[in-house]
Motif scaffolding. Structure first.
Motif: not given
Length: 115
Positions: A1, A3, A16, A20, A24, A27-29, A31, A58, A61
């Protein structure tokens, strides 16, 4: 992923790319939380044109970041949804908390005049 982000006033604009999913999502949360930790950020525009896949991780998220921004009177707006991601948004009810736009510029335009 992957961003990428930029800030425009009280709005964070994200692009993005990738998948998701449960691999991943954490890590997305992290970020996204770091990007919106400043209380002056009220809105998030997410360009999902590069998002190839999203699972139920996702959905969480999106809901978690929406709760933070809604407390500030803000919104999450999305654009660039492909057919599969649109279907996930429809089935999960995410369109009850966000609106989809054709482009980042359309989403930005919709925020004009929003305090």
């Amino acid at each position: 992923m992957q961003i990428s982000s930029k800030q425009k006033g009280d709005t964070i604009i994200l692009k993005m790319s990738g998948e998701l999913d449960h691999h991943s999502a954490q890590n997305v949360r992290t970020t996204l939380d770091n990007l919106i930790e400043t209380p002056s950020i009220k809105h998030m525009i997410m360009d999902l044109s590069g998002l190839r896949f999203m699972d139920s991780s996702g959905i969480g998220v999106f809901i978690g970041r929406y709760k933070v921004l809604a407390k500030r009177g803000g919104n999450i707006l999305v654009c660039g949804l492909n057919a599969n991601i649109t279907k996930i948004f429809e089935i999960s009810g995410l369109f009850k908390i966000t609106r989809a736009y054709g482009s980042v510029d359309e989403a930005l335009q919709s925020l004009k005049g929003v305090g």
